[in-house]
Design an enzyme around this catalytic site. Structure first.
Site, PDB file in Angstrom:
ATOM      1  N   GLU A  70     -10.071 -16.298   7.138  1.00 44.60           N
ATOM      2  CA  GLU A  70      -9.669 -17.780   7.671  1.00 44.60           C
ATOM      3  C   GLU A  70      -8.455 -17.863   8.536  1.00 44.60           C
ATOM      4  O   GLU A  70      -8.368 -18.812   9.110  1.00 44.60           O
ATOM      5  CB  GLU A  70      -9.431 -18.635   6.125  1.00 44.60           C
ATOM      6  CG  GLU A  70     -10.749 -18.544   5.234  1.00 44.60           C
ATOM      7  CD  GLU A  70     -11.196 -17.309   4.706  1.00 44.60           C
ATOM      8  OE1 GLU A  70     -10.336 -16.518   4.583  1.00 44.60           O
ATOM      9  OE2 GLU A  70     -12.508 -17.288   4.080  1.00 44.60           O
TER      10      GLU A  70
ATOM     11  N   GLU B 269      -1.208  -5.021  14.609  1.00 45.88           N
ATOM     12  CA  GLU B 269      -1.970  -4.406  13.486  1.00 45.88           C
ATOM     13  C   GLU B 269      -3.470  -4.685  13.832  1.00 45.88           C
ATOM     14  O   GLU B 269      -4.281  -3.892  13.365  1.00 45.88           O
ATOM     15  CB  GLU B 269      -1.539  -5.029  12.279  1.00 45.88           C
ATOM     16  CG  GLU B 269      -2.262  -4.644  11.012  1.00 45.88           C
ATOM     17  CD  GLU B 269      -1.494  -5.071   9.627  1.00 45.88           C
ATOM     18  OE1 GLU B 269      -0.828  -6.296   9.943  1.00 45.88           O
ATOM     19  OE2 GLU B 269      -2.233  -4.727   8.664  1.00 45.88           O
TER      20      GLU B 269
ATOM     21  N   SER C 101      -6.079 -13.044   6.159  1.00 50.05           N
ATOM     22  CA  SER C 101      -7.362 -13.323   6.071  1.00 50.05           C
ATOM     23  C   SER C 101      -8.449 -13.923   6.977  1.00 50.05           C
ATOM     24  O   SER C 101      -7.657 -14.324   8.290  1.00 50.05           O
ATOM     25  CB  SER C 101      -7.347 -14.252   4.765  1.00 50.05           C
ATOM     26  OG  SER C 101      -7.321 -15.636   5.225  1.00 50.05           O
TER      27      SER C 101
ATOM     28  N   SER D 159       0.779  -1.242  -0.007  1.00 44.93           N
ATOM     29  CA  SER D 159       0.048   0.145  -0.091  1.00 44.93           C
ATOM     30  C   SER D 159       0.863   1.362   0.097  1.00 44.93           C
ATOM     31  O   SER D 159       1.713   1.327   0.790  1.00 44.93           O
ATOM     32  CB  SER D 159      -0.915   0.083   1.142  1.00 44.93           C
ATOM     33  OG  SER D 159      -1.790  -1.140   1.092  1.00 44.93           O
TER      34      SER D 159
END
Lengths: 387, 398, 380
Positions: free
Chosen positions: A374, A244, A372, A161
């Site tokens: 998951e 985070e 993710s 990013s």
């Protein structure tokens, strides 16, 4: 137990609000409230204002230049800024590499890098994921080979990013290929102006350019830029990921989102769906406050914060979905001018229509990035439930 | 492609309806309509009426005494029976062991067992699951040891539905413990009156008794009762499970259930108006009805494939998954419609058919027990997790 | 802002945990459920002795000055044990309403003995047609001399058979479903003209249908003001909802713990079934659901004493929505992961499942409270 604010906290909230009203540019605020994309200056000007006030590093302890706030002040700070339409603080410097440097770095490194982060004069980006190392981060292959007092770095990072705005990048690199995947990784700071660093934009499904591939081709990096010990970078990586996950729930922004949704529609069945997401946000906020309260009593954020990230991302997605539903068929016209540029074009449909669908598309990333959904559930399953 | 029925099919539908109206005992119809529990005799009276007509084994081919229905006729038959509140046909004889016998059995076995299944004079039950073998059926441990012209069977079976009413049980037993789990299993027919068999009830969450544990203690079973070859019973088991999955979607019952739910929602009050006029609730019913329609058309597609000579593939697992979820949602919405009047627990009315007056309307006391009980549908016949595992492996190649 | 328990509150929590551990093992509970009353007087006496019956009342009312957090702590443990003693109808509903709206004489006659464990209550608000609308009341109270005469029907009245006094919501004026014109009466459980049909509920509690045939009460039986009963009952129910949410949180913790234990030990295909990712993720979702339920219950417990009735109503409805959602998810998932054992009567899991299911239906289900919350939020 008490939810009420003490008078000094009320005064603090007022002070933050006054600061935001004085220092946040109206143009930036308008972008937040209409869901348009920011440009680099929107972030930099705002963050530098916070930096001058000493508030940008609001999560840092006092001894590293943070304001030393308690849980309540942090909570109020984040919420008031969200309500006032401030852009979120770009986390790569302040919330990611900064804490890694003050926790694992040398005195020289602290002195060299922390002031630029605290003042937002240096923009950082993150070199973690690679084309072959997504959820399985430890599988990364970018090599750093020691040559005298330098490393020679070769490889590729992806999903970076704001690499196109970045002055520096912090990277996980492989310094030992013989060891187990996690054990041969080091944490390296690289100046983006070093020869051999190339940035290639990745255009997202909504047409936006926020992420990039970063190619590293024989990039020469001084050994002085190594954080912690060689081959012990995984410790920094895990520390950073846990940090985070806490902020990533984005509760204040979701609260603002719910308020904006309510203004869009008065259809009763829509109202119920908004009420439902409103309550989900409240549950998430209380869960986060409970976690913060544990931390305030000296506890560390445990792996269960992973569930905050999971729910936070689902909620952000649902808000974007409902905003698009509220717009209806007028979500269809694709109006990039309205999204990315400060044009005076008249939107097709209502003012809030142009960003609705792009935002919905774009927010699908939230359950993918930062580990993710998951992966987060795997973490909780293993670390919390012992499965 | 055509959704409309042909004139012949229309005529067939009229015949089926006339038959059901003439032959379904009124008291049985009433019990089904009001969701009451049926006893053995209720099922038998209806199944024997169907048997006389030759329709009980409506899925069987003509050569084994079935009516040779086309897929369209099966669909019509099942739907009309459900619409007319006929009880569901107990599957253990007609849909499970019957097809196994006519597919894998000897001529003697066919002659001996099939007529009684077609006429419903013998009640069958299933001996598959064991306490340690649920989803992992092949790990079963009930042993059958050959002793001259008999097997001596020892072990226990569980989740045995209606075994307390059964004359015969078909069992998977281990005849070779040294080979791979699937390879040492045989398919055995056992007379429930044989000495050494004990049936112990398992009481369900709703207080009902429908399943049992069955214990086998040195039960002597003639070798003549082995279906197929020794140690090849897993082939029969797989064949049977695939057959079972098709009917398990229970689409006609769910269609009937949606209509019953609407009736309840018309009878229940909400702020002085019928509940069905509450928009949120009406939308929930609509959502469910759309799910039922999607399932029905998926099943019709599978049937059409079979009519053209195809076999039902592993994708029928998808029907079982959705069918069971829909059955559960139906009971959940029914309980929601009934509201706080779901709370009274009236076991007398529920189980013993006493004349106890219901609390609130007649349908109220059934709502919660049915909701609790129907949780089983995503567990039995291969849990939905197992079904998804099958689709993932066999259909998607994952 | 402070979300930690005080030392006294921690002690209370330990005390309640100990009670459940000692008195509410699965088989012990089954025996209690099968008794005539459906609860044990000796347990009730112990509640009185431990001070639980008075803990949430002010010292002026003869209590010990606690509040909703104390109620939350105890109810959560009750949820873990599926405790059957009628704490909710007697203490939270009946006692709470009398403390907030009762006259001095009513408090002396009813509240003080309740705190000592000598009186129990029930609230009769529901009627056949009411669904979740507290104002949908047709049981009539008409003036009769200085007092009143009550005639009509009430349904699913929890603890009516054990209650010494039944608090009855009756229409004294106004038209159907009008909040104005409702009055609360405290009626003797053995009053002439009051008949009961008692039954157990799906989750092993006791409730009754009540028929009032010209039941006479004095003017002093009115709780609060004539025609102004709606606000009292709405507030009382909102507080009961919050306590119920705490009970549900305890149920969810217990059912999740049982399921986690089961999938760690149950083996199929040669491994513990908890090694399958599909079950792991479902278990994580259960855990997250219980966390959210706890968060919303805490939020509601902290707000339910707010001065603003809209804040209280939103807090109660919001928590009830979460409890309905999480309770359903945890309950259904626990049954599914237990397989066939989950649908039998033999393990605790089906009993928690049934209780969680009934909690959703009590005082308005998830849908009802979502609509209520939505309307309140839109009006704000």
């Amino acid at each position: 137990m008490d939810l009420a604010l003490k008078p000094e906290h009320q005064a603090f909230a007022d002070e933050v609000r006054e600061f935001a009203r004085k220092n946040l540019s109206p143009a930036t605020k308008e972008k937040t409230l209409s869901g348009k994309h920011y440009d680099r200056d929107d972030h930099v000007v705002w963050q530098q204002a916070l930096g001058r006030q000493g508030w940008l590093t609001y999560t840092w302890p006092k001894k590293y230049g943070g304001p030393g706030w308690g849980v309540t002040e942090r909570y109020l700070f984040e919420n008031v800024l969200a309500e006032e339409g401030a852009p979120r603080i770009i986390p790569f410097g302040v919330k990611m590499v900064g804490p890694v440097i003050y926790t694992f770095g040398t005195a020289e490194q602290k002195e060299r890098f922390l002031p630029g982060i605290a003042a937002s004069t240096v923009a950082w980006c993150q070199g973690y994921s690679e084309p072959g190392a997504g959820s399985d981060l430890a599988n990364l292959r970018t090599r750093a080979v020691r040559e005298g007092d330098h490393y020679i770095v070769n490889g590729q990072k992806t999903w970076t990013s704001y690499a196109h705005w970045g002055d520096w990048i912090f990277c996980l690199v492989r310094t030992n290929t013989e060891a187990k995947p996690q054990e041969g990784i080091s944490f390296l700071l690289i100046d983006m102006k070093t020869p051999g660093v190339t940035v290639r934009p990745i255009i997202m499904l909504d047409g936006a350019h926020a992420v990039n591939d970063v190619f590293l081709d024989n990039v020469k990096v001084p050994v002085a830029n190594l954080i912690g010990k060689e081959n012990e970078g995984w410790t920094c990586a895990k520390f950073l990921l846990a940090n985070e996950r806490l902020g990533i729930a984005e509760v204040p922004a979701s609260k603002r989102g719910v308020g904006m949704l309510r203004a869009l529609s008065d259809d009763p069945s829509m109202a119920e769906r908004i009420a439902d997401i409103d309550l989900q946000v409240q549950a998430l906020e209380m869960s986060e406050l409970r976690a913060l309260s544990t931390m305030a009593l000296g506890g560390a954020p445990g792996p269960e914060v992973s569930t905050l990230k999971v729910r936070g991302s689902e909620i952000q997605q649902r808000i974007a979905e409902l905003a698009m539903e509220a717009v209806g068929e007028y979500a269809a016209p694709y109006q990039p001018g309205m999204l990315f540029h400060d044009t005076n074009e008249t939107p097709v449909g209502p003012d809030h229509a142009p960003p609705a669908a792009p935002r919905y598309f774009n927010m699908r990333k939230t359950s993918i990035y930062g580990g993710s959904t998951e992966i987060q559930k795997n973490i909780v399953s293993k670390m919390v439930l012992g499965l | 492609m055509d959704l409309a029925f042909t004139p012949e099919e229309q005529k067939f539908a009229d015949d089926v309806r006339a038959f059901v109206k003439a032959n379904l005992p009124a008291d049985v119809r009433d019990k089904v309509k009001n969701g009451k529990h049926l006893d053995r005799d209720d099922y038998m009276r209806w199944q024997q009426a169907l048997g006389k007509k030759g329709w009980l084994v409506y899925t069987w081919p003509r050569k084994h005494g079935g009516p040779g229905f086309t897929p369209a006729q099966r669909y019509i038959f099942e739907n009309i029976c459900a619409e007319e509140y006929a009880p569901g046909i107990i599957p253990f004889g007609t849909k499970m062991v019957g097809p196994v016998i006519y597919t894998f059995g000897s001529e003697e076995q066919k002659a001996r067992y099939l007529p009684a299944i077609r006429e419903s004079t013998v009640w069958w039950c299933q001996g598959y699951s064991e306490p340690g073998s649920g989803s992992d059926l092949a790990s079963l441990r009930t042993r059958a040891e050959k002793d001259d012209d008999h097997y001596i069977v020892n072990g226990s079976k569980t989740w045995n539905t209606m075994g307390h009413w059964a004359d015969w049980i078909f069992c998977l037993v281990r005849t070779d413990s040294r080979s791979k789990p699937q390879e040492g299993i045989s398919f055995l027919l056992i007379d429930m009156k044989t000495p050494g068999i004990t049936v112990k009830p398992i009481i369900m969450a709703d207080g009902g008794h429908e399943v049992n544990e069955v214990f086998f203690d040195n039960v002597k079973v003639p070798v003549a009762n082995l279906v197929g070859k020794e140690n090849e019973g897993w082939t029969c088991a797989k064949f049977l499970l695939a057959n079972e999955r098709l009917g398990i979607a229970a689409v006609p019952q769910s269609k009937r259930g949606v209509e019953a739910l609407k009736d309840i929602a018309r009878a229940e009050q909400d702020n002085g108006r019928p509940l069905i006029e509450n928009q949120s609730f009406a939308e929930k019913i609509a959502d469910l009805e759309i799910q039922v329609t999607a399932l029905e058309y998926t099943e019709l597609r599978v049937l059409s494939q079979m009519a053209h000579g195809g076999q039902p593939g592993p994708e029928v697992s998808g029907l079982k998954i959705r069918g069971s979820e829909i059955q559960q949602r139906l009971t959940e919405l029914t309980m929601e419609a009934v509201g706080e009047y779901s709370a009274p627990y009236l076991p007398g009315l529920l189980w013993q058919g006493t004349n106890e007056a219901p609390v609130g309307p007649e349908y109220a006391h059934l709502a919660a027990p049915r909701y609790f009980n129907t949780r089983k549908t995503t567990i039995y016949g291969g849990s939905n997790e197992i079904q998804k595992g099958i689709i993932s492996k066999m259909v998607l190649g994952l | 802002m402070d979300l930690s328990l005080s030392d006294e509150q921690k002690q209370l929590q330990e005390q309640a945990e100990r009670f459940v551990r000692d008195k509410y093992a699965f088989d012990a509970r089954r025996k209690i459920a099968a008794t005539d009353r459906g609860w044990l007087p000796e347990n009730w006496a112990q509640f009185a002795e431990l001070g639980w019956l008075g803990m949430s009342f002010s010292e002026d009312d003869g209590g010990y000055g606690g509040g909703p957090i104390e109620t939350m702590i105890v109810m959560e443990q009750f949820g873990k044990g599926l405790v059957l003693e009628p704490f909710l109808p007697t203490v939270v509903l009946g006692g709470g309403m009398i403390a907030r709206s009762g006259s001095k004489a009513q408090k002396e006659a009813l509240l003080a003995p309740m705190i000592e464990g000598k009186k129990q209550f029930a609230l009769a608000w529901l009627e056949r047609q009411s669904r979740y609308n507290l104002a949908d009341v047709s049981l009539k109270a008409t003036k009769e001399g200085a007092g009143w005469s009550l005639s009509g029907h009430k349904g699913v009245v929890y603890n009516a058979a054990s209650a010494d006094h039944i608090i009855v919501l009756a229409r004294t004026a106004g038209s159907a479903r009008e909040p104005k014109g409702l009055t609360l009466f405290i009626v003797d459980g053995k009053a002439k003209g009051l008949s009961r049909r008692d039954y157990p509920t799906q989750d092993s509690l006791r409730a009754s249908e009540l028929t009032f045939d010209k039941v006479s009460v004095g003017a002093d039986a009115v709780l609060g003001k004539v025609d102004e009963g709606f606000g009292v009952v709405e507030d009382g129910v909102d507080r009961a909802i919050v306590a119920l949410c705490a009970e549900a949180t305890g149920c969810m913790d217990a059912i999740n713990a049982a399921t986690l234990e089961y999938i760690k030990t149950r083996k199929q295909f040669g491994v513990a079934i908890g090694k399958f990712q599909v079950l792991q993720h479902r278990m994580v979702d259960c855990f997250t659901n219980a966390q959210e339920a706890r968060s919303m219950t805490l939020m509601a417990s902290l707000k339910i004493d707010d001065k603003d009735s809209v804040v209280r109503a939103k807090a109660a409805s919001g928590a009830k929505v979460q409890i309905g959602k999480s309770g359903r998810f945890c309950g259904q998932s626990a049954v599914q992961m237990h397989g066939g054992m989950g649908v039998t009567d033999e393990l605790s899991v089906s009993h928690y499942f049934k209780r969680l299911t009934m909690i959703d239906l009590m005082f308005g289900n998830q849908q009802h409270h979502l609509t209520r919350y939505s309307n309140l939020a839109m009006a704000a």
